[in-house]
Write a protein that holds these residues in place. Structure first.
Motif, PDB file in Angstrom:
ATOM      1  N   MET A   4       0.712  -1.094  -0.022  1.00 24.08           N
ATOM      2  CA  MET A   4       0.105  -0.108  -0.027  1.00 24.08           C
ATOM      3  C   MET A   4       1.000   1.232   0.004  1.00 24.08           C
ATOM      4  O   MET A   4       0.480   2.309  -0.579  1.00 24.08           O
ATOM      5  N   HIS A   5       2.159   1.178   0.589  1.00 22.16           N
ATOM      6  CA  HIS A   5       2.803   2.529   0.789  1.00 22.16           C
ATOM      7  C   HIS A   5       3.417   2.896  -0.632  1.00 22.16           C
ATOM      8  O   HIS A   5       4.070   3.936  -0.565  1.00 22.16           O
ATOM      9  N   THR A   6       3.600   1.829  -1.631  1.00 13.64           N
ATOM     10  CA  THR A   6       3.973   2.015  -2.901  1.00 13.64           C
ATOM     11  C   THR A   6       2.928   2.996  -3.708  1.00 13.64           C
ATOM     12  O   THR A   6       3.281   3.256  -4.753  1.00 13.64           O
ATOM     13  N   GLN A   7       1.838   2.929  -3.145  1.00 13.35           N
ATOM     14  CA  GLN A   7       0.772   3.798  -4.329  1.00 13.35           C
ATOM     15  C   GLN A   7       0.511   5.093  -3.351  1.00 13.35           C
ATOM     16  O   GLN A   7      -0.249   5.048  -2.175  1.00 13.35           O
ATOM     17  N   GLY A   8       0.665   6.226  -3.981  1.00  9.82           N
ATOM     18  CA  GLY A   8      -0.169   7.415  -3.212  1.00  9.82           C
ATOM     19  C   GLY A   8       0.566   8.106  -2.197  1.00  9.82           C
ATOM     20  O   GLY A   8      -0.054   8.871  -1.671  1.00  9.82           O
ATOM     21  N   GLY A   9       1.903   7.648  -2.315  1.00 10.63           N
ATOM     22  CA  GLY A   9       2.597   8.644  -1.203  1.00 10.63           C
ATOM     23  C   GLY A   9       2.903   9.907  -1.474  1.00 10.63           C
ATOM     24  O   GLY A   9       2.194  10.278  -2.466  1.00 10.63           O
ATOM     25  N   PRO A  10       3.673  10.709  -0.810  1.00 15.98           N
ATOM     26  CA  PRO A  10       4.447  10.128   0.273  1.00 15.98           C
ATOM     27  C   PRO A  10       3.652   9.995   1.379  1.00 15.98           C
ATOM     28  O   PRO A  10       2.470  10.381   1.561  1.00 15.98           O
ATOM     29  N   LEU A  11       4.321   9.191   2.418  1.00 14.77           N
ATOM     30  CA  LEU A  11       3.440   8.826   3.925  1.00 14.77           C
ATOM     31  C   LEU A  11       3.534   9.952   4.579  1.00 14.77           C
ATOM     32  O   LEU A  11       4.386  10.789   4.696  1.00 14.77           O
ATOM     33  N   VAL A  12       2.746   9.931   5.494  1.00 10.78           N
ATOM     34  CA  VAL A  12       2.693  10.692   6.800  1.00 10.78           C
ATOM     35  C   VAL A  12       3.821  10.448   7.375  1.00 10.78           C
ATOM     36  O   VAL A  12       4.311   9.229   7.593  1.00 10.78           O
ATOM     37  N   PRO A  13       4.719  11.334   7.875  1.00 10.29           N
ATOM     38  CA  PRO A  13       6.211  11.206   8.343  1.00 10.29           C
ATOM     39  C   PRO A  13       5.847  11.008   9.798  1.00 10.29           C
ATOM     40  O   PRO A  13       4.776  10.991  10.361  1.00 10.29           O
ATOM     41  N   GLY A  14       6.961  10.230  10.308  1.00 11.88           N
ATOM     42  CA  GLY A  14       7.119   9.803  11.933  1.00 11.88           C
ATOM     43  C   GLY A  14       6.013   8.805  12.222  1.00 11.88           C
ATOM     44  O   GLY A  14       5.603   8.766  13.311  1.00 11.88           O
ATOM     45  N   ILE A  15       6.035   7.821  11.511  1.00 11.21           N
ATOM     46  CA  ILE A  15       5.559   6.606  11.684  1.00 11.21           C
ATOM     47  C   ILE A  15       6.613   5.391  11.403  1.00 11.21           C
ATOM     48  O   ILE A  15       7.358   5.208  10.356  1.00 11.21           O
ATOM     49  N   GLU A  16       6.722   4.482  12.616  1.00 12.67           N
ATOM     50  CA  GLU A  16       7.804   3.460  12.543  1.00 12.67           C
ATOM     51  C   GLU A  16       7.023   2.195  12.617  1.00 12.67           C
ATOM     52  O   GLU A  16       6.114   1.950  13.433  1.00 12.67           O
ATOM     53  N   HIS A  17       7.594   1.327  11.613  1.00 12.17           N
ATOM     54  CA  HIS A  17       6.766  -0.012  11.789  1.00 12.17           C
ATOM     55  C   HIS A  17       7.933  -1.226  12.326  1.00 12.17           C
ATOM     56  O   HIS A  17       8.942  -1.044  11.819  1.00 12.17           O
ATOM     57  N   VAL A  18       7.270  -1.784  13.407  1.00 11.03           N
ATOM     58  CA  VAL A  18       8.441  -2.812  13.804  1.00 11.03           C
ATOM     59  C   VAL A  18       7.816  -4.355  13.751  1.00 11.03           C
ATOM     60  O   VAL A  18       6.562  -4.309  13.017  1.00 11.03           O
ATOM     61  N   ARG A  19       8.284  -5.349  14.333  1.00 10.65           N
ATOM     62  CA  ARG A  19       8.075  -6.580  13.891  1.00 10.65           C
ATOM     63  C   ARG A  19       6.574  -6.794  14.451  1.00 10.65           C
ATOM     64  O   ARG A  19       5.981  -6.542  15.469  1.00 10.65           O
ATOM     65  N   GLN A  20       5.688  -7.692  13.460  1.00 12.61           N
ATOM     66  CA  GLN A  20       4.497  -8.189  13.942  1.00 12.61           C
ATOM     67  C   GLN A  20       4.568  -9.507  14.580  1.00 12.61           C
ATOM     68  O   GLN A  20       5.464 -10.396  14.471  1.00 12.61           O
ATOM     69  N   PRO A  21       3.586  -9.825  15.542  1.00 11.86           N
ATOM     70  CA  PRO A  21       3.617 -11.136  16.172  1.00 11.86           C
ATOM     71  C   PRO A  21       3.025 -12.318  15.364  1.00 11.86           C
ATOM     72  O   PRO A  21       2.164 -12.771  16.017  1.00 11.86           O
ATOM     73  N   TYR A  22       3.510 -12.628  14.206  1.00 12.68           N
ATOM     74  CA  TYR A  22       3.026 -13.640  13.472  1.00 12.68           C
ATOM     75  C   TYR A  22       3.724 -14.787  13.581  1.00 12.68           C
ATOM     76  O   TYR A  22       4.792 -15.227  12.993  1.00 12.68           O
ATOM     77  N   MET A  23       3.459 -15.486  14.495  1.00 14.97           N
ATOM     78  CA  MET A  23       4.191 -16.907  14.870  1.00 14.97           C
ATOM     79  C   MET A  23       4.482 -17.737  13.709  1.00 14.97           C
ATOM     80  O   MET A  23       5.495 -18.312  13.408  1.00 14.97           O
ATOM     81  N   PHE A  24       3.364 -17.946  12.893  1.00 11.58           N
ATOM     82  CA  PHE A  24       3.567 -18.976  11.809  1.00 11.58           C
ATOM     83  C   PHE A  24       4.500 -18.742  10.765  1.00 11.58           C
ATOM     84  O   PHE A  24       5.384 -19.444  10.290  1.00 11.58           O
ATOM     85  N   ASN A  25       4.393 -17.277  10.628  1.00 10.28           N
ATOM     86  CA  ASN A  25       5.416 -17.007   9.516  1.00 10.28           C
ATOM     87  C   ASN A  25       6.756 -16.696   9.944  1.00 10.28           C
ATOM     88  O   ASN A  25       7.881 -16.781   9.436  1.00 10.28           O
ATOM     89  N   GLU A  26       6.950 -16.058  11.432  1.00  9.17           N
ATOM     90  CA  GLU A  26       8.134 -15.234  11.508  1.00  9.17           C
ATOM     91  C   GLU A  26       8.497 -15.898  12.705  1.00  9.17           C
ATOM     92  O   GLU A  26       9.586 -15.510  13.335  1.00  9.17           O
ATOM     93  N   GLY A  27       7.685 -16.805  13.529  1.00 14.31           N
ATOM     94  CA  GLY A  27       8.503 -17.388  14.614  1.00 14.31           C
ATOM     95  C   GLY A  27       8.092 -19.028  14.618  1.00 14.31           C
ATOM     96  O   GLY A  27       7.852 -19.781  15.599  1.00 14.31           O
ATOM     97  N   PHE A  28       8.096 -19.709  13.490  1.00 11.27           N
ATOM     98  CA  PHE A  28       7.701 -21.192  13.293  1.00 11.27           C
ATOM     99  C   PHE A  28       8.413 -21.882  13.938  1.00 11.27           C
ATOM    100  O   PHE A  28       9.831 -21.795  14.038  1.00 11.27           O
ATOM    101  N   GLY A  29       7.808 -22.561  14.888  1.00 11.58           N
ATOM    102  CA  GLY A  29       8.583 -23.719  15.772  1.00 11.58           C
ATOM    103  C   GLY A  29       9.026 -23.058  17.050  1.00 11.58           C
ATOM    104  O   GLY A  29       9.597 -23.788  18.071  1.00 11.58           O
ATOM    105  N   GLU A  30       9.143 -21.714  17.265  1.00 14.54           N
ATOM    106  CA  GLU A  30       9.556 -21.208  18.283  1.00 14.54           C
ATOM    107  C   GLU A  30       8.555 -21.135  19.463  1.00 14.54           C
ATOM    108  O   GLU A  30       7.310 -21.774  19.482  1.00 14.54           O
TER     109      GLU A  30
END
Ligand code: PLP
Length: 457
Positions: free
Chosen positions: A176-202
């Protein structure tokens, strides 16, 4: 029973659709190639019917919103009466209307079950607008507090907070960020708690800790005195029904308190019973300072959204003169009257407890039947929202046919052919049915997914 349109009517409407109508979130060339949209003409209970007379079990409650189901005459009557009495008036310039006031009081009552200080409500018309309000309100608040440099908001990658410029900037969907930017400044994106994709087996607790550490690392790298707020959906909906480990939210809350950061929950999907509580954060036992809500607030019968704000924040707003923010339709009386009755229906039919104690557990158990399927890597649900992860090889999170992101839409299309409306998000099938769904309909939902997976094999 709805009467299907004649072949000519159906063909004419599809042609007009292609010629003039730009549907939301669509690939217009693909729609043209497909001969137009599926035109929905009727709905009742949990079943939608299209112009050609095909009926589908609505496993998505429209767009995660028709919590009390379709065909509620009572809501139409409330709208009719309110339109005769006072169809519209605004809440600008020291005016208000009775439905807006009564709805605000009712929402405050529901919010107080989780946090007694959450007692003020600001109205908008959509979830995106609610999040625009949140962004302005939070930055205005810190300016009034004498800390204008505290203007950075931390969000998560793959979060969905809407489609307006502020909403999509707060959201973490890179496509979504690649369409219709620039984005509102001052927003930081961090890790999502998506176990199956990013923490598989943990271990889930260790995984949650790692996600929370990522937030803390970002707070420290940006500078704690620059962080205004953290925003997150209790369960990420459009991101793929991502249900965090139970320890995640209490730890996020503790982190916010440690650094004096506001905690914002985007309850646009999770609010109004979806997770078996009035609001999703109540399931996790955390106390946000601000919440955004929409969708289930009116069960989609009319557009309305709201931002719940704590008393402590409102005391600060009172020191700033006018809060120069609001929409023509803020507190729209007809939408508010419908939303109020919608909440009363949920109360009367005890839909929240039913979701928590009956249908939610029933869905969880029914989904377990799919867990053994060779293409299923994981099933998960909480209340009446759930997902099925599709994999190529059992016991792994390798994606179906080796092409990441294709399995969900593929199986979704087979489900639709088989009479079930669900969504395919990357490699998962997600569901979010009306809260009135019966056990028999849950069985139908799950067996249709199973049959569709068998066809996809
Ligand atoms: N926030 C969340 C969590 C949502 O799921 C959505 C919509 O799906 C929105 C915000 C945006 O709401 P709307 O589409 O009403 O603008």
């Amino acid at each position: 029973m709805p009467v299907p349109a004649s072949h000519n009517e159906s063909t004419e409407l599809k042609a007009l659709d292609l010629a003039h109508h730009l549907p939301a979130q669509a690939d217009y060339q693909l729609l043209e190639d497909l001969g137009g949209s599926r035109i929905i003409t009727h709905a009742e209970g949990c079943v939608i019917t299209d112009i050609d007379g095909k009926s589908l079990l609505d496993g998505m409650a429209g767009l995660w919103c028709v919590n009390v189901g379709y065909g509620r005459t009572e809501l139409a009557e409330v709208a009719y009466q309110q339109m005769l009495e006072l169809p519209y008036y605004n809440t600008f310039f020291k005016t208000a209307t009775e439905p807006a006031i009564r709805l605000a009081a009712k929402i405050a009552d529901k919010m107080s079950e989780g946090n007694p200080d959450l007692k003020h409500v600001f109205f908008n018309s959509s979830g995106s607008e609610a999040n625009d309000t949140v962004l302005r309100l939070v930055r205005h608040y810190w300016t009034l507090k004498g800390e204008p440099e505290r203007n950075v908001i931390i969000s998560r990658r793959n979060a969905y907070h809407g489609s307006t410029v502020a909403g999509m900037s707060l959201g973490g969907m890179s496509f979504m960020h690649t369409q219709g930017g620039p984005l509102v400044p001052g927003i930081e994106h961090v890790r999502q708690p998506y176990m199956f994709n990013e923490g598989f087996g943990e271990d889930p607790i260790a995984f949650a800790d790692a996600c929370v550490k990522d937030i803390e690392d970002r707070i420290l790298s940006v500078g704690p005195d620059k962080i205004a707020a953290f925003i997150g959906e209790p369960v990420q909906g459009a991101g793929g029904v991502i249900i965090p480990p139970e320890t995640y939210w209490p730890k996020v809350e503790a982190l916010c308190r440690k650094y004096g950061i506001l905690l914002i929950c985007d309850e646009v999907i999770c609010g109004f019973g979806r997770l078996g509580q009035w609001f999703g954060h109540q399931h996790y036992g955390v106390k946000p300072d601000i919440i955004a809500m929409a969708k289930g607030l009116s069960s989609g019968y009319l557009p309305i959204s709201a931002v719940g704000v704590s008393g402590a924040i409102v005391e600060v707003l009172k020191t700033g003169g006018d809060f120069v923010h609001g929409y023509t339709y803020s507190g729209h009386p007809t939408a508010a009257a419908v939303a109020l009755r919608n909440i009363e229906i949920m109360e009367r039919e005890d839909l929240i407890a039913r979701t928590r104690e009956v249908t939610g557990p029933y869905l969880a158990q029914a989904l377990q039947r799919l867990a053994a399927h060779p293409l299923v890597g994981e099933v998960r649900s909480l209340g009446l929202i759930g997902a099925v992860e599709i994999v190529a090889e059992k016991g792994t999170n390798t994606r179906f046919k080796g092409t990441e992101g294709t399995a969900g839409p593929l199986v979704r299309d087979i489900c639709i052919k088989n009479g079930l409306m669900v969504r395919g998000i990357r490699d998962s099938i997600v569901m979010c049915p009306p809260l009135i769904i019966s056990e028999a309909e849950i069985d139908q939902l799950v067996s249709t997914i199973e049959a569709s997976l068998n066809e996809a094999e």
